[in-house]
Structure formats: C-alpha cells, structure tokens
Motif scaffolding. Sequence first.
Motif, PDB file in Angstrom:
ATOM      1  N   ASP A 112       0.722  -1.195   0.011  1.00 43.17           N
ATOM      2  CA  ASP A 112       0.127  -0.068  -0.052  1.00 43.17           C
ATOM      3  C   ASP A 112       0.851   1.327  -0.094  1.00 43.17           C
ATOM      4  N   LEU A 119       0.967   6.626   1.731  1.00 45.46           N
ATOM      5  CA  LEU A 119      -0.115   5.420   1.852  1.00 45.46           C
ATOM      6  C   LEU A 119      -1.023   5.426   0.930  1.00 45.46           C
ATOM      7  N   PRO A 122      -6.930   2.900   2.091  1.00 48.63           N
ATOM      8  CA  PRO A 122      -6.687   1.681   2.309  1.00 48.63           C
ATOM      9  C   PRO A 122      -8.093   0.749   1.670  1.00 48.63           C
ATOM     10  N   THR A 125      -6.444  -0.534  -1.649  1.00 54.08           N
ATOM     11  CA  THR A 125      -5.538  -1.617  -1.790  1.00 54.08           C
ATOM     12  C   THR A 125      -6.504  -2.945  -1.365  1.00 54.08           C
ATOM     13  N   ALA A 126      -7.331  -2.756  -0.478  1.00 55.01           N
ATOM     14  CA  ALA A 126      -8.598  -3.858  -0.107  1.00 55.01           C
ATOM     15  C   ALA A 126      -9.288  -4.132  -1.609  1.00 55.01           C
ATOM     16  N   THR A 145       1.415  -3.620   4.280  1.00 54.87           N
ATOM     17  CA  THR A 145       1.344  -2.251   4.856  1.00 54.87           C
ATOM     18  C   THR A 145       2.494  -1.791   5.164  1.00 54.87           C
ATOM     19  N   GLN A 158      -2.229   2.456  12.303  1.00 57.85           N
ATOM     20  CA  GLN A 158      -2.460   2.304  10.817  1.00 57.85           C
ATOM     21  C   GLN A 158      -2.192   0.901  10.495  1.00 57.85           C
ATOM     22  N   GLU A 161      -5.475  -1.282  11.627  1.00 58.91           N
ATOM     23  CA  GLU A 161      -6.531  -0.706  10.756  1.00 58.91           C
ATOM     24  C   GLU A 161      -6.472  -1.311   9.326  1.00 58.91           C
ATOM     25  N   ARG A 162      -5.441  -1.192   8.619  1.00 59.25           N
ATOM     26  CA  ARG A 162      -5.321  -1.491   7.398  1.00 59.25           C
ATOM     27  C   ARG A 162      -5.481  -3.084   7.033  1.00 59.25           C
ATOM     28  N   TYR A 166      -7.609  -5.434   5.020  1.00 56.70           N
ATOM     29  CA  TYR A 166      -7.023  -6.249   3.868  1.00 56.70           C
ATOM     30  C   TYR A 166      -7.494  -7.877   4.153  1.00 56.70           C
TER      31      TYR A 166
END
Length: 269
Positions: A112, A119, A122, A125-126, A145, A158, A161-162, A166
Amino acid sequence: MTDRFAAFRALHHGDRPLLLPNAWDHASAAALAARGHPAIGTTSLGVAAAAGLPDGEAATRAETLHLARRLRGLPALLTVDVEAGFSDEPAEVAALAAELAGLGVVGINIEDGRPDGSLAPPALTAAAVAAVKDTTPEIFVNARTDAWWLGVADPLGQALERARLYRAAGADGIFAPGVSDSDTIGVLVAGLDAPLNVLHRPGGPTVAELGRLGVARISTGSLLFRAALGAALATADALRAADPAPGAAYPEPPSYVEVQRLSAPPGAG
C-alpha cells in the motif's frame, strides 16, 4: 484446493516460521532452491535494479512476468512481489495475478506504499486484494502495509486498521516490513487473524525469537541482492588494492561449474 497452494499455505502454519529468501534472477533462485528452500520469493528492488529501472514505481511489470516464466521449472514454490499491482485498477491487478498463477506462482505481495512516500487509501488496496481473490482464489495474497516503512504517524494503529481491512477483503497473510521491536511484533500477532510476515533486519530479533513471538513468515527482502552486490564490490576493491589474500575477506564463491549447473533444464543430467 491445488496441492501447491495448500503446501504453500501450510508453510505459514508450521512449528517454526517460514524463512523466505528473496531472489532477483534465475541464478539466485535456482541456487536457493538447490540449498533446499521449499519456497522462494522475489525482491522488487533486485528485479528493478538488475533491469536498470526504479523500484516501487510500477516500472517492472514486464520484468516481473518474465522472471516468473524463467523460474517456473524450479523445485520450489514461488511467490512474487508485484509492488502495488502495477495498476490502480483492481481488475488489472487481478488479471496480473491470474497470469502469474497460470505460470505456477502460488503467492503475491501487494503493498500500500506509493512512490511519493504516502500510503494508498486502504479501500483501494483492499479492492485489489478482493479482486485477486475473486478471480484467483488459490493464490496466497500477502497484503503489505508500509506504515513503518514510510514513517507515518501512529504506524501501529495504521497497520492494524489496514491489516484488518485487507484480511476482510480476503488477504491470506499480512506483511509489515520495518517493524523490528519484539513488543510491537507481539501486539501485531495478537491483533491479527492472519499469518504475520516480517522482514529480517540485521541486528533485530533472530529467526528463533521471531518464531517464539508467533511470526509465521520471515522474508529477506532485498538483503540477499544487496549482500551479493556488496560482495562483488568488496572483491573488486580487494583486487584493485592488490590484496595478497582476497579470499580471506569474503566467502569462497560458487565455482563456474556449479553456476553453470544452475541453468541446466529441469531433469537434465
């Protein structure tokens, strides 16, 4: 489930972490396979630098595919670093993953981080992760990440969460390069419902220590490529300096015959 995908996934759930060395060309991958590594990754920096191209700027899609074709006959499972997928379009990332799977690749890394040092959102990337898993379920998606890599504020928050987003999108594993202190690694392991991949860092926790923390996979990243380049420079410098015993300063390199043997077609000899 294909045998190769199942075997690769199982390597993330063994009694000890999967030590994943990262290759940059056929010779390095073949040599690692010959040393008995059951799985090998690619390093985007090594692939890019060997081709005279920048890393992390979506410049090496063709080189990445070419290398995967070169490595398809090796006796090891292969996972490929595709940077951020070489596209912001999830369908294009999914098409690349499907093409790699058709070459026998069992896993990919999707990151990401962006070339400008930020970054990616998110959700973007997801969406790429979800598109890959919808198109090619039997490819191991290691969602990376770069929260520590890029030095963002609150990297642990971060990353968690990311990583959870994902994982919900279908990621099979989470990669957090740049994290090296044991306490933070322990928090990540406890907070994620997925195998955690970290990058080996000289001076950081050992393979055994990372295993005790619950890390599932340890990658070498660009370390082997940089070490090989460093050995080449050290050898050249020693020769230029008329070092009377250059072999004392660095390990004995593989012989010509050994390297030539690495390029033999599968089953030859």
